[in-house]
Design a protein around this motif. Structure first.
Motif, mmCIF file in Angstrom:
data_model
loop_
_atom_site.group_PDB
_atom_site.id
_atom_site.type_symbol
_atom_site.label_atom_id
_atom_site.label_comp_id
_atom_site.label_asym_id
_atom_site.label_seq_id
_atom_site.Cartn_x
_atom_site.Cartn_y
_atom_site.Cartn_z
ATOM 1 N N GLY A 195 0.274 4.793 5.788
ATOM 2 C CA GLY A 195 -1.150 5.013 5.551
ATOM 3 C C GLY A 195 -1.393 6.141 4.575
ATOM 4 O O GLY A 195 -2.492 6.300 4.048
ATOM 5 N N VAL A 196 -0.337 6.949 4.345
ATOM 6 C CA VAL A 196 -0.406 8.083 3.420
ATOM 7 C C VAL A 196 0.832 8.046 2.535
ATOM 8 O O VAL A 196 1.946 7.842 3.027
ATOM 9 C CB VAL A 196 -0.459 9.434 4.172
ATOM 10 N N ILE B 265 3.537 3.536 -7.056
ATOM 11 C CA ILE B 265 2.151 3.335 -6.626
ATOM 12 C C ILE B 265 1.861 1.844 -6.464
ATOM 13 O O ILE B 265 1.220 1.420 -5.485
ATOM 14 C CB ILE B 265 1.179 3.992 -7.632
ATOM 15 N N THR B 266 2.330 1.041 -7.402
ATOM 16 C CA THR B 266 2.137 -0.407 -7.319
ATOM 17 C C THR B 266 2.737 -0.969 -6.037
ATOM 18 O O THR B 266 2.108 -1.777 -5.327
ATOM 19 C CB THR B 266 2.775 -1.098 -8.535
ATOM 20 N N ASN C 176 -5.260 0.151 1.118
ATOM 21 C CA ASN C 176 -6.137 1.254 1.501
ATOM 22 C C ASN C 176 -5.396 2.575 1.686
ATOM 23 O O ASN C 176 -5.952 3.519 2.246
ATOM 24 C CB ASN C 176 -6.875 0.903 2.803
ATOM 25 N N ILE C 177 -4.164 2.636 1.228
ATOM 26 C CA ILE C 177 -3.364 3.836 1.419
ATOM 27 C C ILE C 177 -4.008 5.033 0.722
ATOM 28 O O ILE C 177 -4.595 4.912 -0.355
ATOM 29 C CB ILE C 177 -1.926 3.607 0.884
ATOM 30 N N ARG C 178 -3.913 6.199 1.365
ATOM 31 C CA ARG C 178 -4.349 7.449 0.728
ATOM 32 C C ARG C 178 -3.181 7.997 -0.085
ATOM 33 O O ARG C 178 -2.103 8.233 0.449
ATOM 34 C CB ARG C 178 -4.793 8.470 1.784
ATOM 35 N N SER D 66 -5.380 13.479 -5.603
ATOM 36 C CA SER D 66 -5.477 12.519 -4.519
ATOM 37 C C SER D 66 -6.448 11.411 -4.883
ATOM 38 O O SER D 66 -7.370 11.610 -5.673
ATOM 39 C CB SER D 66 -5.937 13.213 -3.217
ATOM 40 N N GLY D 67 -6.206 10.240 -4.310
ATOM 41 C CA GLY D 67 -7.079 9.109 -4.630
ATOM 42 C C GLY D 67 -6.890 7.957 -3.673
ATOM 43 O O GLY D 67 -5.963 7.922 -2.870
ATOM 44 N N GLN D 68 -7.822 7.009 -3.761
ATOM 45 C CA GLN D 68 -7.806 5.813 -2.928
ATOM 46 C C GLN D 68 -8.492 4.689 -3.675
ATOM 47 O O GLN D 68 -9.438 4.941 -4.456
ATOM 48 C CB GLN D 68 -8.488 6.083 -1.586
ATOM 49 N N VAL D 69 -8.043 3.473 -3.458
ATOM 50 C CA VAL D 69 -8.647 2.322 -4.143
ATOM 51 C C VAL D 69 -10.111 2.211 -3.757
ATOM 52 O O VAL D 69 -10.482 2.350 -2.588
ATOM 53 C CB VAL D 69 -7.890 1.033 -3.769
#
Length: 297
Positions: A216-217, A230-231, A239-241, A293-296
């Motif tokens: 999840g992270v 990342i891909t 939804n991973i942070r 940091s980011g999220q879709v």
């Protein structure tokens, strides 16, 4: 014989130990290490009383605890697999040559326990190996940003000390530590043994984590593989942070472009600076990394 430590069995062991020792149910921790990913040493370090339920096949369990500085702990135990019969009481330091050859329960009492988690472990506590560890102050800030929880699954890339601290926080979760260098993999495995962490899995590539729990992270130290990693993480969990750490200006300038290509919105971008007072009164600044940091969306 392998015992199933169900609720009834656990209550029987509790009743057994309560006859011989003053149990404090307010501070007692029950730890079944017959299940995967259960960390015994950190639990004992941070708890006054731990009732440990264990199976056979732990020849070094007391030696490992002694090696972690827990020799003064009191151990209440019996010689059988059932909560009955005479009970024994010894200091852990007098039991380092013993192993466990049957399913059983034992009560570990640590009068010197530390009830709070130590954020930003001093680098001297880590194994001296192939890895150059980030400063403890920087790591403390990173851990505050990760907001790891007890049962999280966290994947780190190139971040050995972060993997250790994350595994201590996510004590009932999983940490997947990816290291591109085999020597670094060995160092992380040695750290996991040193800190008594059974919830750390060390891999050489992110793609090798496909059969493991879904993270999840994700915490990535930027490299030439960052976009590929990342891909692969987004394929496992859209939804991973994500957190990307870098000291390299070129890597830093490429991160917004990578995020844009994958529809990742930047939630925060910070630079972490630490300045120390030297022995002669001079001020010296450590390298100041960026954390994106980011999220879709």
């Amino acid at each position: 014989m392998q015992h199933d430590f169900n609720n009834e069995t656990i209550l029987q062991w509790l009743n057994y130990f309560s006859r011989y020792s003053r149990l404090d149910l307010g501070t007692l921790k029950i730890l079944d290490i017959t299940r995967q990913n259960k960390n015994l040493i950190p639990a004992v370090q941070s708890s006054h009383q731990v009732m440990v339920l264990t199976d056979a096949g732990h020849p070094d369990i007391f030696y490992d605890m002694w090696n972690a500085g827990l020799g003064e702990c009191d151990i209440w135990y019996n010689e059988g697999s059932d909560p009955s019969g005479p009970i024994k009481h010894d200091k852990l330091q007098d039991m380092i040559d013993r192993g466990i050859n049957a399913s059983a329960g034992m009560l570990v009492i640590n009068e010197n326990y530390r009830s709070t988690y130590q954020i930003g472990i001093d680098n001297q506590q880590f194994t001296a190996g192939s890895i150059k560890y980030v400063g403890s102050e920087v790591r403390a800030i990173i851990m505050s940003k990760l907001q790891a929880e007890l049962r999280d699954c966290i994947l780190t890339v190139g971040a050995a000390s972060i993997a250790v601290e994350a595994a201590l926080v996510a004590a009932e979760g999983t940490v997947i530590a990816v290291e591109h260098n085999p020597r670094d993999c060995a160092t992380v495995e040695e750290n996991a043994r040193k800190f008594g962490l059974n919830n750390v899995t060390v891999l050489g590539r992110v793609e090798d984590a496909k059969n493991l729990p879904v993270p999840g992270v994700g915490f990535i130290v930027a490299s030439k593989y960052t976009e590929l990693e990342i891909t692969e993480l987004l394929e496992r969990n859209p939804n991973i942070r994500l957190f990307v750490y870098t000291l390299d200006f070129r890597q830093l300038s490429s991160i917004p472009k990578i995020f844009d290509r994958h529809r990742i919105a930047i939630t925060e971008a910070i630079q972490i600076g630490v300045t120390r007072l030297g022995p002669k009164g001079e001020l010296a600044s450590d390298p100041a990394p960026w954390l994106i940091s980011g999220q879709v969306v």
